[in-house]
Design an enzyme around this catalytic site. Structure first.
Site, PDB file in Angstrom:
ATOM      1  N   ALA A  13       0.826  -1.206   0.000  1.00 35.44           N
ATOM      2  CA  ALA A  13       0.000   0.000   0.000  1.00 35.44           C
ATOM      3  C   ALA A  13       0.861   1.258   0.000  1.00 35.44           C
ATOM      4  O   ALA A  13       0.496   2.260  -0.624  1.00 35.44           O
ATOM      5  CB  ALA A  13      -0.939   0.003   1.202  1.00 35.44           C
ATOM      6  N   GLY A  16       1.790   1.541  -3.490  1.00 32.92           N
ATOM      7  CA  GLY A  16       0.572   1.786  -4.256  1.00 32.92           C
ATOM      8  C   GLY A  16       0.029   3.188  -4.089  1.00 32.92           C
ATOM      9  O   GLY A  16      -0.539   3.764  -5.026  1.00 32.92           O
ATOM     10  N   ASP A  17       0.201   3.765  -2.912  1.00 34.52           N
ATOM     11  CA  ASP A  17      -0.222   5.142  -2.671  1.00 34.52           C
ATOM     12  C   ASP A  17       0.510   6.090  -3.616  1.00 34.52           C
ATOM     13  O   ASP A  17      -0.100   6.968  -4.231  1.00 34.52           O
ATOM     14  CB  ASP A  17       0.041   5.517  -1.210  1.00 34.52           C
ATOM     15  CG  ASP A  17      -0.311   6.955  -0.909  1.00 34.52           C
ATOM     16  OD1 ASP A  17      -1.497   7.310  -1.015  1.00 34.52           O
ATOM     17  OD2 ASP A  17       0.603   7.735  -0.577  1.00 34.52           O
ATOM     18  N   ALA A  18       1.804   5.906  -3.755  1.00 31.79           N
ATOM     19  CA  ALA A  18       2.598   6.757  -4.645  1.00 31.79           C
ATOM     20  C   ALA A  18       2.221   6.520  -6.107  1.00 31.79           C
ATOM     21  O   ALA A  18       2.117   7.468  -6.893  1.00 31.79           O
ATOM     22  CB  ALA A  18       4.086   6.493  -4.431  1.00 31.79           C
TER      23      ALA A  18
END
Length: 127
Positions: A13, A16-18
């Protein structure tokens, strides 16, 4: 053993956030000229946990069994904190989405990341 598959859902995550932030920014810039402050306000409509959580149920029908498993692992991950701006269920769903995007990115499956991003944006813009 697959290195990426063995990463924690929260590590996935984190990446994945970036990845999602970059996808959103590219999507918004691709719409045409806008001031940075307008772009930022518009980006918030996509990147907030509440916005991400809204698209997850509709997105699930397009996922492979392996992708659904990553999504489940991300949803079940328990971070040390929860933001005040989202309900716990929303935050867990957004973590699930970010885990999936991080997993696909680290697997080198950029085509699938872009395919899902296109679908996510389409779903988000229906609201």
């Amino acid at each position: 053993m697959d290195f990426v598959a063995n990463l924690s859902p929260l590590a996935l995550a984190y990446v994945g956030d970036a990845v999602y932030e970059l996808l959103v920014r590219a999507h918004l810039v691709g719409r045409g000229p806008a001031k940075p402050e307008q772009l930022h306000r518009e980006a918030l409509k996509y990147v907030r946990a509440t916005a991400q959580a809204r698209v997850v149920p509709a997105l699930e029908e397009y996922l492979t069994p392996a992708e659904k498993d990553i999504l489940r692992r991300g949803r079940n991950a328990r971070p040390g904190h929860l933001p005040r701006t989202a309900a716990p269920a929303e935050y867990h769903s957004s973590t699930a989405l970010e885990s999936l995007l991080g997993y696909l990115y680290l697997q080198g499956d950029w085509a699938r990341v872009e395919e899902l991003a296109h679908l996510i944006f389409k779903l988000a813009e229906q609201d």
